[in-house]
Scaffold this motif. Sequence first.
Motif, PDB file in Angstrom:
ATOM      1  N   GLY A   1      17.537  -9.062  38.712  1.00 52.67           N
ATOM      2  CA  GLY A   1      17.104  -8.943  40.099  1.00 52.67           C
ATOM      3  C   GLY A   1      17.470 -10.175  40.908  1.00 52.67           C
ATOM      4  N   TYR A   2      16.821 -10.292  42.043  1.00 52.52           N
ATOM      5  CA  TYR A   2      17.116 -11.390  42.976  1.00 52.52           C
ATOM      6  C   TYR A   2      15.827 -12.093  43.346  1.00 52.52           C
ATOM      7  CZ  TYR A   2      21.764  -9.464  43.374  1.00 52.52           C
ATOM      8  OH  TYR A   2      23.024  -9.033  43.086  1.00 52.52           O
ATOM      9  N   LEU A   3      15.840 -13.423  43.307  1.00 49.18           N
ATOM     10  CA  LEU A   3      14.660 -14.207  43.661  1.00 49.18           C
ATOM     11  C   LEU A   3      14.832 -14.768  45.063  1.00 49.18           C
ATOM     12  CD1 LEU A   3      11.959 -15.427  42.585  1.00 49.18           C
ATOM     13  CD2 LEU A   3      13.270 -17.504  42.148  1.00 49.18           C
ATOM     14  N   GLY A   4      13.941 -14.369  45.960  1.00 45.07           N
ATOM     15  CA  GLY A   4      13.914 -14.962  47.290  1.00 45.07           C
ATOM     16  C   GLY A   4      12.858 -16.049  47.317  1.00 45.07           C
ATOM     17  N   GLU A   5      13.204 -17.190  47.891  1.00 40.14           N
ATOM     18  CA  GLU A   5      12.245 -18.289  47.974  1.00 40.14           C
ATOM     19  C   GLU A   5      12.254 -18.867  49.374  1.00 40.14           C
ATOM     20  OE1 GLU A   5      12.020 -20.856  44.091  1.00 40.14           O
ATOM     21  OE2 GLU A   5      14.102 -20.274  44.427  1.00 40.14           O
ATOM     22  N   GLY A   6      11.107 -19.373  49.788  1.00 35.76           N
ATOM     23  CA  GLY A   6      11.036 -20.064  51.066  1.00 35.76           C
ATOM     24  C   GLY A   6       9.923 -21.086  51.026  1.00 35.76           C
ATOM     25  N   GLU A   7      10.132 -22.211  51.707  1.00 37.50           N
ATOM     26  CA  GLU A   7       9.121 -23.264  51.746  1.00 37.50           C
ATOM     27  C   GLU A   7       8.957 -23.765  53.174  1.00 37.50           C
ATOM     28  OE1 GLU A   7       9.985 -26.392  49.020  1.00 37.50           O
ATOM     29  OE2 GLU A   7      10.197 -25.050  47.307  1.00 37.50           O
ATOM     30  N   ILE A   8       7.724 -24.198  53.506  1.00 36.83           N
ATOM     31  CA  ILE A   8       7.431 -24.759  54.815  1.00 36.83           C
ATOM     32  C   ILE A   8       6.303 -25.772  54.648  1.00 36.83           C
ATOM     33  CG2 ILE A   8       5.832 -22.855  55.362  1.00 36.83           C
ATOM     34  CD1 ILE A   8       6.812 -23.112  58.307  1.00 36.83           C
ATOM     35  N   SER A   9       6.344 -26.843  55.420  1.00 42.07           N
ATOM     36  CA  SER A   9       5.361 -27.927  55.272  1.00 42.07           C
ATOM     37  C   SER A   9       4.375 -27.975  56.432  1.00 42.07           C
ATOM     38  CB  SER A   9       6.081 -29.278  55.193  1.00 42.07           C
ATOM     39  OG  SER A   9       6.688 -29.443  53.939  1.00 42.07           O
ATOM     40  N   TYR A  10       3.139 -28.392  56.127  1.00 43.42           N
ATOM     41  CA  TYR A  10       2.102 -28.690  57.117  1.00 43.42           C
ATOM     42  C   TYR A  10       1.531 -30.057  56.785  1.00 43.42           C
ATOM     43  CZ  TYR A  10       2.693 -23.804  58.149  1.00 43.42           C
ATOM     44  OH  TYR A  10       3.257 -22.603  58.490  1.00 43.42           O
ATOM     45  N   ALA A  11       1.256 -30.855  57.816  1.00 43.42           N
ATOM     46  CA  ALA A  11       0.784 -32.209  57.558  1.00 43.42           C
ATOM     47  C   ALA A  11      -0.225 -32.618  58.621  1.00 43.42           C
ATOM     48  CB  ALA A  11       1.970 -33.186  57.556  1.00 43.42           C
ATOM     49  N   GLY A  12      -1.058 -33.589  58.274  1.00 43.46           N
ATOM     50  CA  GLY A  12      -1.999 -34.142  59.245  1.00 43.46           C
ATOM     51  C   GLY A  12      -3.286 -33.337  59.333  1.00 43.46           C
ATOM     52  N   PRO A  13      -4.027 -33.459  60.458  1.00 42.11           N
ATOM     53  CA  PRO A  13      -5.359 -32.850  60.551  1.00 42.11           C
ATOM     54  C   PRO A  13      -5.353 -31.346  60.255  1.00 42.11           C
ATOM     55  CG  PRO A  13      -5.001 -34.362  62.373  1.00 42.11           C
ATOM     56  CD  PRO A  13      -3.703 -34.261  61.628  1.00 42.11           C
ATOM     57  N   ASN A  14      -6.244 -30.957  59.353  1.00 41.78           N
ATOM     58  CA  ASN A  14      -6.425 -29.535  58.995  1.00 41.78           C
ATOM     59  C   ASN A  14      -5.190 -28.927  58.335  1.00 41.78           C
ATOM     60  OD1 ASN A  14      -8.583 -27.796  58.918  1.00 41.78           O
ATOM     61  ND2 ASN A  14      -8.051 -26.731  60.801  1.00 41.78           N
ATOM     62  N   ALA A  15      -4.367 -29.759  57.726  1.00 41.97           N
ATOM     63  CA  ALA A  15      -3.117 -29.258  57.137  1.00 41.97           C
ATOM     64  C   ALA A  15      -3.386 -28.209  56.062  1.00 41.97           C
ATOM     65  CB  ALA A  15      -2.326 -30.424  56.534  1.00 41.97           C
ATOM     66  N   LEU A  16      -4.374 -28.459  55.223  1.00 37.72           N
ATOM     67  CA  LEU A  16      -4.615 -27.519  54.128  1.00 37.72           C
ATOM     68  C   LEU A  16      -5.023 -26.159  54.674  1.00 37.72           C
ATOM     69  CD1 LEU A  16      -4.679 -27.053  51.119  1.00 37.72           C
ATOM     70  CD2 LEU A  16      -7.022 -27.929  51.072  1.00 37.72           C
TER      71      LEU A  16
END
Lengths: 447, 123
Positions: free
Chosen positions: A319-334
Amino acid sequence: MAPPLLIGNGAGFSGDRLDAAEPVARTLIARGGKAAMTFETLAERTLALGVLARETDPDAGYEPALAPLLRPVLGLCLDAGIPIIGNFGAANPRGAAAAIVRLAAELGLAPPRIVVLEGDDVRDVLDDPRIAWEGGARPARPIIAANAYLGAFPIAEALRAGAEIVVTGRIADPALALGPLIAHFGWGEHDLDALAAGTLAGHLLECGAQVTGGYFGDPGVKDVPAPEAIGFPIAEVTADGTITVTKADTPGGLVDRRSVTEQILYEVHDPAAYLTPDVTLDITGVTVAETARDTVVLRGTRGQARPPTLKATISTEGGYLGEGEISYAGPNALARARLAASTLRARVANLPVRLRIDLLGLQAVFDSDDGARGGPLGPDGEVRVRLAALADDRATAEAAAREVLSLYCCGPAGGGGVRTSVTRRVATTSALIPRDLVHPRVAMVSP
Amino acid sequence: MITVPLHAIAHARTGDKGNRLNVAVIAHHPDVWDVLVEQVTEERVAALLAHRRPSAVRRYLLPNLYALNLVIDDVLEGGVNAALNLDGHGKTLSFLVLTLPVTVAEDVLATVRTTLDARAHRP
């Protein structure tokens, strides 16, 4: 009694350091005596990737880094009479041999005597009802590659015929070292303890730096000198099966009881019965002694009869693996990262994929290139959301990965640093093949 | 007696074949070998990895090497070629095993620490 044989290893996997082999060759030459050099570059799925590469280029399919791996050592080894044995032939040993001939010409060397070992490809015999499949049945998906792990005796045959370089495809990794030991000492199929010692030596060498301080450092617990310049391993094996592990003369790495013990058990299951094509290895009686700095001596290896079958690795479309990543930082990041994750789950819910979403990391996008800022952690730290979605077709995997990209305009506040990719996957399984279905053969292809 | 992570008294390395993981756990000093044998049990390792649903955990003892070999089946969610985990090999899981709490006599722990410090400052 024959003098000891020194065996150095110049690569532990496809992707290993390209400058590791030369210090090994130079150290072997400086120590004098009979020596051989091995390269292990073939993980479970690497061979299938070679088959796929050959679909688009019939001359491809061997180790892509073959020339840069061998360029620093080819002339040194040929001049010193040190044979090179490598499974860098992968899916095209003859292609690799041709590449080595070209490399020798480029370096102004005479054409070396090259033997290829073939016969590991078992795709034509997979209908045999005696084959025992992992999981009980042949895989349903199309088979890309099926290769049996060959043993060391054909390598010994090639060396006795005068080979300066032996190019193999799939082979039991320890056989790369056991082959020259058999050729040197004249061991036979029934010299089980000797074959076991040679197999253990090969097992210790096959992962390169993993026995000399690579994959080992743990600051304050297991410190490794100069990890940027680890000397790759050299084993001395005597006729009675005593193994002395040392390393190439570089400023970095170490050989001690701990590094050797970790590698003895690497990828081992039952330590009384490590199955190889040539012998069943029993390491339960092995003793490990530090006799000098960066010098460890192993004794007590025992061998039992080899198993009646050969293991094969079978690679199928995965099959095929699709991946994606995105970052959040600072106040209330989580909290924003979790909102992104739940948004992704909802958006991908209707796609036919197996899905995983991770929240990665402690620091990344806030920091400078030199890491001067460091932590903070916790809810106001820095979180990277990672989506992974496995699909049968490329378009679906792309659609899932695209949902991360569209978070730029549609997702939580302050998301950044999106990366997406889609990778064709190769799945692997294994099978036990009767020996009479597998026909190893050696051929001198140069000069 | 004091309770510490296994990391304080042992080191470890993982290997993978297909969907099977092995973790070699090696004592930093012969004096803690008994602690490994008594406390790093198949049951406790299975519980530590319960979220990955191992189908079996088998432990082999190698007293010559002060090491034990844990063979853990079906925790790699398909293995390196099928897993969605960034670490499909499970290579990082050796350090999850090293989080296992173990109870050690304080003087034995001090012996281990002395051994490690001696190693750390090689001439």
